[in-house]
Design a protein around this motif. Sequence first.
Motif: not given
Length: 382
Positions: A346-372
């Motif tokens: 139930d895990k997936l491994t992705i390439s880390a985005p540019e930056g130093s991290g750590p990153y706060r990943i939303a684990i239950t994203p909603l369809a209503s989310f908008l950038p910003g």
Amino acid sequence: MSDPTTQLSSRPNRRWLWIALAVAILAAVVVLLVETDDTANVTVKDAPAPAPTVTFLEVAPADTTATISAFAELRPRWDAEIRSAVAGRITVVHDTALAGERVAAGTPLFAIERTQYETAVAAAELSLEEAKLSLWRAQNAVLLARREFERTGTEPPNDLALRLPELHIAERTVASAEAQLEAAQRQLADTVVMAPFSGFITVRMVSLGQTVSAGEALVHLSDDRQYEMTVELGQAEWALLDHPVAGQRVVLKRRDGAPIGEARIRQGGGFLDPQTRQRRLFLDVINPTETILAGDFVQVAIEGRTIADTLTIPESALTRAGHVWIVDVEDMLMRLAPDILFRSGDKLTISAPEGSGPYRIAITPLASFLPGQRVTPQPAED
């Protein structure tokens, strides 16, 4: 009789009376409404809506060893229809030839009438003895011819004078007779049909007293000691492997993730499957146990190479559109189209985005989310 002039003058007076009465009723209704109106003051505040709460998992970039998972069918290495090598009537059907029986290599299954094959063996033995006699006579003739030329002190003019061609023919005749005897003995031995390898009898095709011809199927035998599998991988998964792959061990799991054994990669990657255009890995199961059954689908977990700067996140963090939402330092949402390297459970491994991290990943994203969009971050419970 009333005066018409008097009637005409009274009609305007009645009209004004009705108008005055209607105005009075309307005024009374307005007064009643005003008196019964709710005079509570409502204060309207122009306050912004509270920011939605987002549960996040803090993940730092790390080096990860790739794990490639695939499903494959367990197949017996040897799986064949056992056919009769000779023709004849079946005289014995052993219990080991019944469907469902487990047999060891060399176990007798059927017996075929052998009289004609015993006769053929006897005839071949007779032919061999006659050939040996002819050879002995040819050898003796050559010996006498040599002695005759030695006695006279002359040289033989050719091989024919020494009877050598007759000797060569006699030697070839003996060799032919021996081969014919061996073939007859093999056919006699084939009247007893035995299991060429251990396994399960899955189907029986013939019965007692039935006459079979050479090459006719008798039973279907499936190996129970050696199993093999074929795993197909795409180009991206193939690139994650630690090459060369031959000789590497992999873990076998049930579909629920429980381990059931190991397998060794025998070979693979030399060609593409013509239908799927994927690379193939050929595996041999190591010391199979009773829990491994032919025909079952198992999960193959292959350990690949180590990849730097990766994030391992829950699979639930990936939206249907293939995005991952990150909560930045200002508690605002940031959308990411991840480069998915591999999945494991139930895990997936992705390439880390540019930056130093750590990153706060939303684990239950909603369809209503908008950038910003500003949110209220809440750390996930362990």
